[in-house]
Write an enzyme that holds these catalytic residues in place. Structure first.
Site, short mmCIF file in Angstrom:
data_model
loop_
_atom_site.label_atom_id
_atom_site.label_comp_id
_atom_site.label_asym_id
_atom_site.label_seq_id
_atom_site.Cartn_x
_atom_site.Cartn_y
_atom_site.Cartn_z
N HIS A 26 5.26 67.04 27.30
CA HIS A 26 6.52 67.53 27.87
C HIS A 26 6.67 67.02 29.30
O HIS A 26 7.77 66.71 29.75
CB HIS A 26 6.54 69.07 27.88
CG HIS A 26 6.67 69.67 26.52
ND1 HIS A 26 7.75 70.44 26.15
CD2 HIS A 26 5.88 69.60 25.44
CE1 HIS A 26 7.60 70.83 24.89
NE2 HIS A 26 6.47 70.33 24.45
N ASP A 125 13.52 72.39 29.69
CA ASP A 125 12.70 72.05 28.53
C ASP A 125 13.22 72.84 27.32
O ASP A 125 13.60 74.00 27.46
CB ASP A 125 11.26 72.46 28.86
CG ASP A 125 10.25 71.90 27.90
OD1 ASP A 125 9.52 70.98 28.31
OD2 ASP A 125 10.19 72.37 26.73
#
Ligand code: UDP
Length: 464
Positions: A26, A125
């Site tokens: 990520h 995210d």
């Protein structure tokens, strides 16, 4: 940031806040996008991390970003350590980040909205969707940066719908048909998703319902790699614009440059090998294998008679290894100079783009797939869990730039399978040609201001 209201350049300047979740998979695309926005588009970037949340490697990357001299400012949100979850460090990190939402709201109101220029967009995210409703209170457009494939994004968005319709994800014979996407067999669905009360399943379902509320979705992919999936996503009327902004890595500005002994050793060893002769073997930042599988992999590499650079990770996070003597006795002596084993963080993009590198044995984390293909390197796909099986099918079926290993009934890939897979991946010219074709398309996208620039300009309505 000390700026005056009178400065016309600063009045024009955009300020974006970026908030990645835990895990290098990520983190990496967020780091690259932060740099792209600052370098190419002159944005001021506030990069938010949760204190105590990041692994040592993440911390090192953030420190480098802070020291880059770019208009990028790091903010660490303080969280209550007692709120961290037990168990898998990834989920513990995720819980910790989620627990920092009140601190995130406080940061927005007491600082980021008061700065000059004030924050005018948030990039978040997909697993931190509570940021969407917080930002909505202040009318701040919020974009999701999806760190996996468009194929996987399609799965995430469809999962809550299929779940509500009663689709049985744990049925090993069921096939999930997402409109406009390739059919998804049971072996491609993340194992953890099949467990009813698994934390991963809860995160994924919640995210699948919330992500459509974003102002736009950025995906680290490009048209030639995932045309069908991108088209299908864009044909959905319930979704915000989907922007293909990949490949999101900057080979010339590889931020994973480490001035340390391990990097020097790897690159020096690669420099000494013939062109296109080395197989790079790596399973990402958090994938440890069983001792039995490590043994088969070692013996398979030995049998293949190919040169190899193997990143042997024996713990689930991105630190150094922990398994005692994992390779078979005498292996290193027998292999000699033909192989190199390291167990530390390596500069992956530099290795993939090195002239000696011929092929990549990869777990198919999405960043690794994009990096491998965009360095023109064919991939022997060895997916382990999560999105990796879907990503592997993109390598093999869409890109036609790799093949996939076959696991035995015990889930182990045998030494014979490793040896034949490794030999074939180096020898098959069709796979290398396909990877080189994608490398060229990817280069157009990153270096010559192609897709990623166009998409970012469209998303942020930039005139130049
Ligand atoms: N990476 C690296 N050095 C390493 C291991 C990983 O630079 O030793 C980088 C790799 O280039 C990629 C990221 O870390 O950008 C890993 O992300 P990916 O999605 O491939 O896999 P994950 O680690 O999330 O499973």
């Amino acid at each position: 940031m000390i700026l005056t209201m009178a400065d016309p350049v600063q009045k024009e300047k955009r300020h974006v806040a970026m908030f990645p979740s835990a895990g290098m998979g990520h983190f990496m695309p967020f780091l690259h996008l932060a740099r792209t926005l600052a370098i190419r588009h002159g944005f001021a970037v506030t990069f938010i991390t949760a204190a105590q949340n990041v692994s040592p490697t993440e911390t090192a990357h953030v420190q480098r970003l802070a020291a880059s001299g770019l208009d990028i400012h790091i903010v660490k949100l303080q969280i209550n350590k007692s709120q961290e979850a037990e168990g898998d460090p990834f989920f513990a990190q995720w819980e910790a980040t989620k627990a920092s939402m009140p601190a995130f709201e406080n940061l927005l109101t007491s600082d980021l909205l008061k700065q000059t220029p004030p924050v005018s967009a948030i990039i978040t995210d997909p697993v931190l969707t509570p940021t969407l409703s917080i930002a909505a209170k202040f009318n701040i457009p919020t974009y999701v940066l999806y760190p996996s494939s468009a194929f996987n994004l399609g799965f995430m968005l469809h999962a809550p719908i299929a779940d509500a319709q009663g689709f049985d994800f744990s049925d090993e014979k069921a096939v999930l048909q997402i409109p406009g996407f390739p059919a998804l067999g049971a072996t491609q669905i993340p194992q953890a998703f099949k467990v009813k009360d698994h934390i991963f399943r809860r995160i994924f379902l919640a995210s699948g319902s919330e992500v459509p509320k974003a102002s736009g979705i950025f995906v680290n992919t490009f048209e030639e790699l995932e045309q069908q999936c991108l088209q299908s996503l864009r044909s959905r009327h319930d979704l915000p614009p989907v922007y293909a902004i990949g490949p999101l890595f900057l080979p010339s500005e590889d931020s994973s440059t480490w001035d340390d002994e391990a990097e020097r050793r790897c690159l020096k060893w690669l420099d000494a090998q013939p062109a296109k002769s080395v197989v790079y073997v790596s399973f990402g930042s958090r994938s440890a294998m069983s001792a039995a599988q490590i043994r088969e992999l070692a013996l398979g590499l030995e049998m293949s008679e190919q040169r190899f650079l193997w990143v042997l990770r024996t713990s689930v996070v991105d630190g150094a290894g922990s398994v005692e003597a994992p390779v078979p006795g005498g292996f290193e002596e027998r292999v000699g100079e033909r192989g190199m084993i390291v167990s530390c963080w390596v500069p992956q993009v530099k290795i993939l783009s090195h002239v000696s590198t011929a092929a990549f044995v990869s777990h198919c984390g999405w960043n690794s797939v994009v990096e491998g293909l965009c360095c023109g390197v064919p991939i022997l796909a060895w997916p382990l869990f999560g999105d990796q099986m879907m990503n592997a099918s993109i390598v093999v079926e869409n890109a036609k730039a790799g093949s996939e290993v076959r696991k035995g009934e015990d889930g182990i890939v045998s030494r014979e399978e490793v040896a034949s897979g490794v030999k074939a991946i180096v020898q098959r010219e069709d796979l290398t040609r396909a990877a080189i074709g994608l490398q060229q398309r990817g280069r157009i996208a990153i270096i010559e201001g192609g897709l990623s620039d166009k998409s970012l300009k469209a998303a942020f309505q930039l005139s130049k």
